[in-house]
Design a protein around this motif. Structure first.
Motif, PDB file in Angstrom:
ATOM      1  N   LYS A   1      -7.724  -2.034  -5.027  1.00 16.44           N
ATOM      2  CA  LYS A   1      -7.473  -0.595  -5.243  1.00 16.44           C
ATOM      3  C   LYS A   1      -7.145   0.050  -3.910  1.00 16.44           C
ATOM      4  O   LYS A   1      -7.849  -0.152  -2.913  1.00 16.44           O
ATOM      5  CB  LYS A   1      -8.704   0.059  -5.872  1.00 16.44           C
ATOM      6  N   ASN A   2      -6.065   0.848  -3.868  1.00  8.59           N
ATOM      7  CA  ASN A   2      -5.624   1.486  -2.634  1.00  8.59           C
ATOM      8  C   ASN A   2      -6.705   2.422  -2.084  1.00  8.59           C
ATOM      9  O   ASN A   2      -7.282   3.226  -2.826  1.00  8.59           O
ATOM     10  CB  ASN A   2      -4.333   2.274  -2.900  1.00  8.59           C
ATOM     11  N   LYS A   3      -6.987   2.311  -0.809  1.00  8.26           N
ATOM     12  CA  LYS A   3      -7.984   3.180  -0.167  1.00  8.26           C
ATOM     13  C   LYS A   3      -7.490   4.624  -0.125  1.00  8.26           C
ATOM     14  O   LYS A   3      -8.263   5.567  -0.101  1.00  8.26           O
ATOM     15  CB  LYS A   3      -8.262   2.703   1.254  1.00  8.26           C
ATOM     16  N   ASN A   4      -6.154   4.771  -0.071  1.00 11.73           N
ATOM     17  CA  ASN A   4      -5.558   6.106  -0.014  1.00 11.73           C
ATOM     18  C   ASN A   4      -5.314   6.599  -1.437  1.00 11.73           C
ATOM     19  O   ASN A   4      -4.397   6.158  -2.124  1.00 11.73           O
ATOM     20  CB  ASN A   4      -4.230   6.048   0.766  1.00 11.73           C
TER      21      ASN A   4
ATOM     22  N   VAL B   1      -1.683   7.976  -2.962  1.00 14.82           N
ATOM     23  CA  VAL B   1      -0.502   7.164  -3.292  1.00 14.82           C
ATOM     24  C   VAL B   1      -0.235   7.237  -4.771  1.00 14.82           C
ATOM     25  O   VAL B   1      -1.144   7.164  -5.586  1.00 14.82           O
ATOM     26  CB  VAL B   1      -0.710   5.688  -2.857  1.00 14.82           C
TER      27      VAL B   1
ATOM     28  N   SER C   1       1.562   1.379  -4.032  1.00  9.33           N
ATOM     29  CA  SER C   1       0.702   0.810  -5.081  1.00  9.33           C
ATOM     30  C   SER C   1      -0.669   1.480  -5.169  1.00  9.33           C
ATOM     31  O   SER C   1      -1.384   1.552  -4.173  1.00  9.33           O
ATOM     32  CB  SER C   1       0.488  -0.689  -4.813  1.00  9.33           C
ATOM     33  N   LYS C   2      -1.031   1.923  -6.371  1.00 10.08           N
ATOM     34  CA  LYS C   2      -2.384   2.449  -6.592  1.00 10.08           C
ATOM     35  C   LYS C   2      -3.353   1.277  -6.786  1.00 10.08           C
ATOM     36  O   LYS C   2      -4.398   1.203  -6.167  1.00 10.08           O
ATOM     37  CB  LYS C   2      -2.408   3.350  -7.832  1.00 10.08           C
TER      38      LYS C   2
ATOM     39  N   TYR D   1      -6.265  -1.912   3.810  1.00  6.30           N
ATOM     40  CA  TYR D   1      -5.551  -0.908   3.006  1.00  6.30           C
ATOM     41  C   TYR D   1      -6.110  -0.766   1.599  1.00  6.30           C
ATOM     42  O   TYR D   1      -5.872   0.245   0.936  1.00  6.30           O
ATOM     43  CB  TYR D   1      -4.065  -1.289   2.902  1.00  6.30           C
ATOM     44  N   PHE D   2      -6.811  -1.796   1.135  1.00  6.95           N
ATOM     45  CA  PHE D   2      -7.290  -1.808  -0.249  1.00  6.95           C
ATOM     46  C   PHE D   2      -8.788  -2.106  -0.321  1.00  6.95           C
ATOM     47  O   PHE D   2      -9.340  -2.737   0.577  1.00  6.95           O
ATOM     48  CB  PHE D   2      -6.557  -2.904  -1.053  1.00  6.95           C
TER      49      PHE D   2
ATOM     50  N   TYR E   1      -5.614  -7.529   3.921  1.00  6.28           N
ATOM     51  CA  TYR E   1      -5.414  -6.653   2.752  1.00  6.28           C
ATOM     52  C   TYR E   1      -6.510  -5.613   2.598  1.00  6.28           C
ATOM     53  O   TYR E   1      -6.262  -4.498   2.110  1.00  6.28           O
ATOM     54  CB  TYR E   1      -5.234  -7.503   1.484  1.00  6.28           C
TER      55      TYR E   1
ATOM     56  N   ALA F   1       0.822  -1.218   0.000  1.00  5.48           N
ATOM     57  CA  ALA F   1       0.000   0.000   0.000  1.00  5.48           C
ATOM     58  C   ALA F   1       0.854   1.264   0.000  1.00  5.48           C
ATOM     59  O   ALA F   1       0.401   2.329  -0.424  1.00  5.48           O
ATOM     60  CB  ALA F   1      -0.936  -0.001   1.205  1.00  5.48           C
TER      61      ALA F   1
END
Length: 464
Positions: free
Chosen positions: A458-461, A464, A394-395, A438-439, A435, A391
């Protein structure tokens, strides 16, 4: 032009100039002390010839004043360091450096330093990246960067012949090169009989030891004709070119030993292609990507691809493939996910850590295929911790999860012996729980004909 006055953290050693970021653009400032060399290198066509032959990174002159000249080098998407190279890459970087020194000498110049950090890989080949590493040749003087070449290139390569490519990791703890005395001590006694190894390593170590207490620099610098220097360069070049490795690895022939058939293999390739296409990535990284087989399924549609693997032989094979295929948008390098390269050098900031470089690279897609069972079962890394690692840069993450029923996962579990029950958490539910902190889950499918699941996360943030 406006610019930051702080030099890049890796750029404080050279009095000739420094590199700095102007916003997101990397530029190089040249100080007046180096103006005579720079102007001669430019006006004589030296730079132009090196650049047109792909030996030196290209640059544009951005501004000129009496106080400094600013040049803007061509952007390199990702910088790799010597301790991340495979054997062939290290060899090519060494030969590249010698080629440049030979050419410089023929034109009345020299490489004033021969650091392995002045070379990186770009568009499928090594390229020299320090534009200010050249100086005027003075008749009768030896190559002042000779010892540096031995400690940064020749020594590590010769040691790898006898001890394998793990030797290259010594460059992490020896940023100024592996000491000649140490190199000599690690070579077999019979190497003293070699007409190349004796003068370039053993005799050099002896001479260094003899003059180690010359605190007033009273030892006279030996004279050396240009012809003699050319002969030394030629002998080093020929020896390095002929170097081969004796080691083999369990992963070198990885895809001939997979635990699923060709139909499943092709099904996995198709799935990856279908998932990646709508994401239209500009940059992609395949972590633990072995010889680049799966990354090559999208090589025609992704402008820049990185493929890392823990196995130097697999990286070597990939590097040879991309040279054979003339692929300019793939960069392979050696990486142990369980021990990513740290920041090294003064203040630990001269060479950025792998994590920092990956965050700066910011891939649109990260692939981690047939990797998580090794991270979790071999490395004892909990799912949440590996998820946090991916995370951080990684997007979108395409990750393969071999279930407990997968034969390779079973093999790793069996090796735990009496501790096997400690790994009851290795299952689909716990993987998703770790996982999905974060995703977000975008897609999930069974790879046909296998006991493996493929996830698109898919990254929650979004930053990134």
């Amino acid at each position: 032009m406006t610019k930051k006055t702080d030099a890049h953290q890796a750029s404080f050693r050279d009095p000739s100039g420094y590199i700095f970021y102007d916003g997101k653009t990397l530029r190089r400032a040249i100080k007046p002390i180096y103006f005579p060399q720079y102007n001669k290198l430019k006006e004589s066509g030296f730079f132009k010839n090196l650049i047109s032959n792909g030996l030196l990174i290209s640059h544009e002159e951005t501004s000129v004043s009496s106080e400094e000249i600013i040049i803007t080098p061509e952007e390199i998407p990702f910088i790799t360091n010597p301790y991340e190279w495979s054997f062939e890459q290290y060899k090519h970087a060494a030969l590249h450096t010698l080629k440049i020194q030979k050419y410089a000498l023929s034109k009345g110049f020299i490489l004033k330093d021969a650091s392995a950090y002045n070379v990186t890989f770009h568009k499928g080949k090594p390229v020299f990246i320090d534009t200010l590493s050249f100086d005027f040749y003075e008749e009768g003087t030896p190559w002042r960067a000779y010892k540096q070449f031995i400690t940064h290139f020749f020594g590590p390569l010769v040691l790898s012949k006898y001890h394998g490519t793990e030797i290259f990791k010594m460059m992490q703890t020896h940023i100024d090169g592996i000491p000649v005395k140490l190199i000599a001590s690690m070579l077999p006694t019979r190497s003293k009989l070699s007409s190349i190894l004796y003068p370039n390593i053993h005799l050099l170590a002896k001479m260094e030891s003899k003059h180690s207490e010359d605190y007033k620099a009273e030892t006279k610098i030996a004279t050396l004709s240009k012809k003699s220097q050319e002969n030394i360069l030629e002998s080093l070049y020929d020896y390095i070119k002929g170097l081969t490795l004796k080691e083999a690895s369990e992963w070198g022939d990885y895809y001939n030993k997979t635990n699923y058939d060709e139909a499943a293999f092709e099904a996995k390739k198709t799935l990856i292609k279908e998932w990646i296409k709508p994401l239209s990535p500009q940059k992609l990284i395949d972590v633990g990507g072995n010889d680049g087989t799966f990354a090559r399924t999208v090589i025609d549609s992704v402008p820049h691809i990185i493929v890392t693997d823990i196995d130097s032989n697999a990286v070597d094979y990939n590097y040879k493939q991309l040279q054979k295929n003339k692929e300019t948008n793939m960069l392979p390098f050696v990486c142990d996910v369980l021990q990513p390269a740290p920041g090294i050098g003064f203040n630990n900031t001269e060479r950025n850590s792998l994590i920092e470089r990956l965050a700066d690279y910011a891939p649109d897609v990260t692939m981690a295929l047939a990797l998580i069972h090794h991270i979790t079962l071999s490395g004892n890394v909990p799912f949440e911790k590996s998820a946090s690692f991916f995370a951080s840069f990684s997007k979108n993450l395409i990750i393969e999860f071999p279930t407990r029923e997968d034969s390779w996962a079973q093999s790793l579990l069996v090796r735990k012996r009496e501790f096997i029950n400690h790994f009851d958490f290795y299952n689909e539910t716990e993987f998703e729980k770790g996982y999905l902190k974060y995703f977000d889950l975008e897609k999930k499918e069974v790879v046909k004909g296998t006991k493996r699941l493929l996830y698109l996360l898919k990254n929650k943030n979004n930053e990134v």
